[in-house]
Each structure stands twice: as structure tokens, then as C-alpha cells.
Design an enzyme around this catalytic site. Structure first.
Site, PDB file in Angstrom:
ATOM      1  CE  LYS A  79      20.833  17.665 -10.015  1.00 31.85           C
ATOM      2  NZ  LYS A  79      20.739  18.845 -10.896  1.00 31.85           N
ATOM      3  CB  SER A 154      17.745  21.050  -9.661  1.00 31.21           C
ATOM      4  OG  SER A 154      18.661  20.689 -10.689  1.00 31.21           O
ATOM      5  CB  SER A 178      20.563  22.900 -11.989  1.00 29.53           C
ATOM      6  OG  SER A 178      19.192  23.143 -11.892  1.00 29.53           O
TER       7      SER A 178
HETATM    8  N1  GLN Z   1      15.733  26.379 -12.272  1.00 35.51           N
HETATM    9  C1  GLN Z   1      15.657  25.886 -13.607  1.00 35.51           C
HETATM   10  C2  GLN Z   1      14.423  25.024 -13.763  1.00 35.51           C
HETATM   11  O1  GLN Z   1      13.747  24.838 -12.808  1.00 35.51           O
HETATM   12  C3  GLN Z   1      16.901  25.160 -13.977  1.00 35.51           C
HETATM   13  C4  GLN Z   1      16.926  23.743 -13.547  1.00 35.51           C
HETATM   14  C5  GLN Z   1      18.176  23.009 -13.979  1.00 35.51           C
HETATM   15  O2  GLN Z   1      19.138  23.595 -14.454  1.00 35.51           O
HETATM   16  N2  GLN Z   1      18.131  21.695 -13.844  1.00 35.51           N
HETATM   17  O3  GLN Z   1      14.126  24.547 -14.815  1.00 35.51           O
END
Ligand code: GLN
Length: 492
Positions: A79, A154, A178
């Protein structure tokens, strides 16, 4: 030869047996990325030359009789918020469009030492803020099951690269779901480890008290293997817990008779789509038939998880992102009148809408007049959430739940409605707030034949137990082997 129906462990074994070479395998994956990624957009950077060079080195060491790890020579990807020396680490943001770190994250170092071949860096929501990989400066990633749909996020690129056969396994990060949610949307497996089990050194910070790096793979065994490599104490991260690496010996076989799995009934009520609920309920039946005891419970406090998470995550993000000032990293607006103007215009130009929204929200909840009402209150609720999970684990070994309330939706469908997007995190964020581990594995299909995942949640450092249950499920079912058209070679 297609390698799409093989796991990382199987490919590692083939390399060891001299059935294929790492170079051959890496070349096949680079070819596949070239064919496939214009449709999927899982990669921000493909480092074909670097990957082939690593593959040659690793192969030479294997040929010389060195044992690096069970995954030596297998191509993977990382990532884009995890630092890789000399390789663009953009976080999906214009702000870091040219940032090439001078060092590797600890996880990257550990993987390189284990003989991993890094194909490149993966697409993500900007600074990991989002649940669809639509907020990336480099364009949305597309779901390999239906390219009109989102990958989740994400770590959307991390899940899509594995689901499309562009990488054998990948690393993602999980602050509020995410890793787990894109795994559910793309039909692959992933683990969000216990907070402190994996070093965050070199992970670009979003919300430091919640962020964890974890693996995504074609099945849970691959994920466990990767986790055993990247976990374990690291002196460079002060929140890294002083324990040895996680050990999954004996977790891949054997039965789960006598294990107690808790079903939080309030997770299966309003807001959960029927087409997601059904496969998760069926998974509970499968566990029952495998000998697990099923017990119902309620974890009511998690109803407050979303507001608690968004107060705390935004507060930490607003502080972490203050370092991007146009001076130290990445983008800087030219022709500014004075220093303040550099800060102001660089940040205005280079952060996207969602990142700006969170910086504003975070600054607000930390401001002196509102600190107690929001930030302090959220910290207290966080403790209550942790306590109620502790109570639940007095009654069961682990908890089963959906990962997300829906299957992957159409690109653009939710992007103008941030609240709706935030509500999609309902089943995942409480796990990060409590600092405990969660596993996401495929358990069926919902509307439009899109994959559905289930989540297994356990107490801190219960990853081996979660993997054992997940492996028993995958040994008994085929959901993780149902390939989309890319994996079947339809487009290749
Ligand atoms: N969807 C969540 C957010 O937008 C989690 C994001 C993540 O785990 N990086 O904060």
C-alpha cells in the site's frame, strides 16, 4: 502457465522445488499487471525493473541453499502509505506526489529479508481516509468482480491487486476497517492485527492510536504466513508491544470443536442489507456444523462506535497532517508572497476534499471550547467499548459479524454523501477503538453476484485462534476460490 489458482505458500513451495524460478514468476505477474491494471488501477507505481532485480537476487540465494522464508521469491505489492526506500510513497495524495522516502518501513525491511519480491505500490484513499478508494489523487481503483463498482477502501488497491491476480499477496493498513472492508468487497482474505503487534515505523500516520498494518491474501493461511514475518517487537516504534512474532504453528489444520463463537444480535438488525446478512448467517451454521458452540450476545455500546471513531480519528489526523506545510515534504506552491502564503496555498492546492473535511472536523473537536464535549467524551466511550468487548470475551472465544452493511456499490454512488460513507464502517471501527484483532474472509455472494465477507473478532493477540477458525471455514468451503473474470484469465 497461469499462476492464478495458486496461493503464496504454494508458489513459495514451487520455487523451493525448482518447478519455477522467482524470475519467471515475477515476469508473469508483471505481464499480467500490464494487461489488467488499465482496467483496475490497483497500482500507483509498478517497479518492474526493481522487482526483476530482487527476484534474481532472491533466486541466487535460494540456489545457493539459503532458506529465507516460505514466501521467498513470491511477488507481492505494498500500500502506498508504507515507506519504501527510493520508491514513490504518495499516500494517494497530490501532497506527496514526489515523495521518495530515504528509508524502508520496518514491515518492508522484514519482507525484503524474507525474500519478498515487491512489484510496486498500491492505490488507496488519500491518506487512508475513506472506504472506497475513490478519494485517491490517482483516480479510483476498480473492483475486479465488476469494474463499475468500488473496491472498498482505503486499502482498495491492496485488495484489488490480489483479487485480480496482479499480486499474490499485499500489505494494507487498517485504521477503521481499511483492510477488512475492501477484502469483503473484493472476495479476498485479510487480517487487522492487534494494536502494537506490527510495527508502524514507516507507516505514514493517519490516526496513530488506531493505525495497524496487515496482510491481504488469497486465503487466510497466506495472510498468517505474512503476519508471522511482519509482526514482533520493533524498537523503532514506541507503541510496538514487546513480544515475539505471532506464531501460527498448528493453526491451519485440526478442528474447532468446543470453540465458542459469539453472535452480537444487535449487529444483525437495521441497516444491514439482506443479501449480506444471509451469507453471514449461513457461515454461522457452517461453524456450528464444524463443532463450534454458538452463543448470542449484545454489544450495545458499539452503536456509538461511528461518532466516537470519527471524533478521535479526525482529531489525530488533524495533528498528524500538520507536518505537510509545503516546506518539509512533497508539494509546494510556487510564486508565494510570504511564508504563511506557502503554508496556506500549498495545503489548499494539494489536499483533497475528504482530507480537508477531516482536518477541519479534527481541529474543531480539539479546540479549547469543545475539547471536553467531543474529544474527551469520545475517549471515555472508547474505554467503554473496550470494556464491553472484554466482557464479551468472558463468554466466547471470538465474535462473528458482517464486515460491511452492503456489497461493493457503484463508483460515484456514495461519494457526494460522506455521512453515508462513514456509516459503512459500523462493523469495523469498534475493533480499532478496542485495539483488538479482526479477520475478514469471504463467505458468499450478495446482490449482482458481488462477494460478501464475514468478520471474526478476538481479544488481543488471539490472531492464532482467529486464523484457526478461519482456516477451518476455508478448508470446508470454496468461497475464497471463486474467481472473477480476471483471475479466470477472461481478459488476460
Ligand atoms: N473508512 C474509515 C475512514 O474513512 C477507515 C479508514 C481506514 O481504516 N484507513 O476513516
Amino acid at each position: 502457465m497461469s499462476f492464478n489458482n495458486k496461493t503464496a505458500l504454494e508458489l513459495g513451495q514451487m520455487i523451493k522445488n525448482r518447478e519455477i524460478s522467482s524470475v519467471e514468476l515475477t515476469r508473469a505477474f508483471i505481464d499480467n499487471i500490464e494487461k489488467t491494471d488499465k482496467d483496475i488501477n490497483a497500482f500507483i507505481t509498478v517497479d518492474a525493473e526493481g522487482a526483476l532485480k530482487t527476484a534474481e537476487d532472491v533466486q541466487a540465494r535460494i540456489d545457493a541453499g539459503e532458506h529465507l522464508s516460505a514466501l521467498a521469491g513470491v511477488p507481492m505489492a505494498i500500500k502506498d502509505n508504507i515507506c519504501t526506500k527510493g520508491m514513490l510513497t504518495s499516500c494517494g495524495s497530490k501532497m506527496l506526489y514526489n515523495f521518495k522516502p530515504p528509508y524502508n518501513a520496518t514491515v518492508a525491511d522484514r519482507l525484503y529479508s524474507a525474500g519478498a519480491v515487491v512489484l510496486g505500490k498500491l492505490n488507496m484513499d488519500e491518506f487512508a481516509m475513506g472506504g472506497s478508494t475513490e478519494t485517491s489523487y490517482f483516480g479510483a481503483a476498480r473492483n475486479p468482480w465488476d469494474t463499475e463498482r468500488v473496491t472498498g477502501g482505503s486499502s482498495g488497491g491492496s485488495a484489488a491487486s490480489v483479487a485480480s491476480g496482479e499480486a499474490v499477496y499485499s500489505l494494507g493498513s487498517d485504521t477503521g476497517g481499511s483492510i477488512r472492508q475492501p477484502c469483503s468487497f473484493c472476495g479476498v482474505s485479510g487480517i487487522k492485527p492487534t494494536y502494537g503487534a506490527v510495527s508502524r515505523y514507516g507507516l505514514v500516520a493517519f490516526a496513530s492510536s488506531l493505525d495497524q498494518i496487515g496482510p491481504i491474501g488469497r486465503d487466510i493461511k497466506d495472510c498468517a504466513q505474512v503476519l508471522s514475518i511482519i509482526s514482533g517487537h520493533d524498537a523503532k516504534d514506541s507503541t510496538s508491544i514487546k513480544t515475539a512474532s505471532l506464531d501460527f504453528g498448528g493453526c491451519f489444520e485440526g478442528d474447532i470443536k468446543g470453540m465458542t463463537i459469539g453472535v452480537p444480535v444487535n449487529y444483525f438488525g437495521d441497516g444491514l442489507d439482506e443479501d449480506v446478512k444471509e451469507p453471514v448467517l449461513k457461515a454461522i451454521d457452517t461453524f456450528k456444523s464444524l463443532g463450534a458452540n454458538i452463543t448470542e450476545l449484545e454489544i450495545k455500546i458499539t452503536d456509538y462506535a461511528i461518532p466516537t471513531y470519527y471524533v478521535l480519528a479526525c482529531a489525530e489526523a488533524s495533528s498528524n497532517l500538520s507536518r505537510y506545510d509545503g516546506i518539509k515534504y512533497g508539494y509546494r506552491r510556487k510564486d508565494c508572497e510570504n511564508l504563511l502564503d506557502v503554508y496556506y496555498t500549498s495545503r489548499s492546492d494539494a489536499f483533497g476534499m475528504e482530507v480537508k473535511r477531516r482536518i477541519m472536523l479534527g481541529s474543531f473537536v480539539l479546540s479549547s471550547g469543545y475539547y471536553d464535549a467531543y474529544y474527551n467524551k469520545a475517549l471515555k466511550v472508547r474505554r467503554l467499548i473496550k470494556n464491553s468487548f472484554d466482557d464479551a470475551f468472558e463468554k466466547c472465544d471470538m465474535i462473528i459479524s458482517p464486515v460491511a452493511p452492503t456489497v461493493a456499490y457503484k463508483i460515484g454512488e456514495n461519494s457526494s454523501d460522506p455521512l453515508k460513507m462513514y456509516l459503512g464502517d459500523i462493523y469495523t471501527v469498534s475493533v480499532n477503538l478496542a485495539g483488538i484483532p479482526g479477520v475478514s474472509i469471504p463467505c458468499g455472494f450478495g446482490a449482482n453476484n458481488m462477494p460478501v465477507g464475514m468478520q471474526l473478532i478476538g481479544k488481543s493477540f488471539s490472531e492464532p485462534k482467529l486464523v484457526k477458525a478461519a482456516a477451518a471455514f476455508q478448508n470446508a468451503t470454496d468461497f475464497h476460490k471463486m474467481q472473477n473474470k480476471y483471475m479466470k484469465g477472461g481478459r488476460a
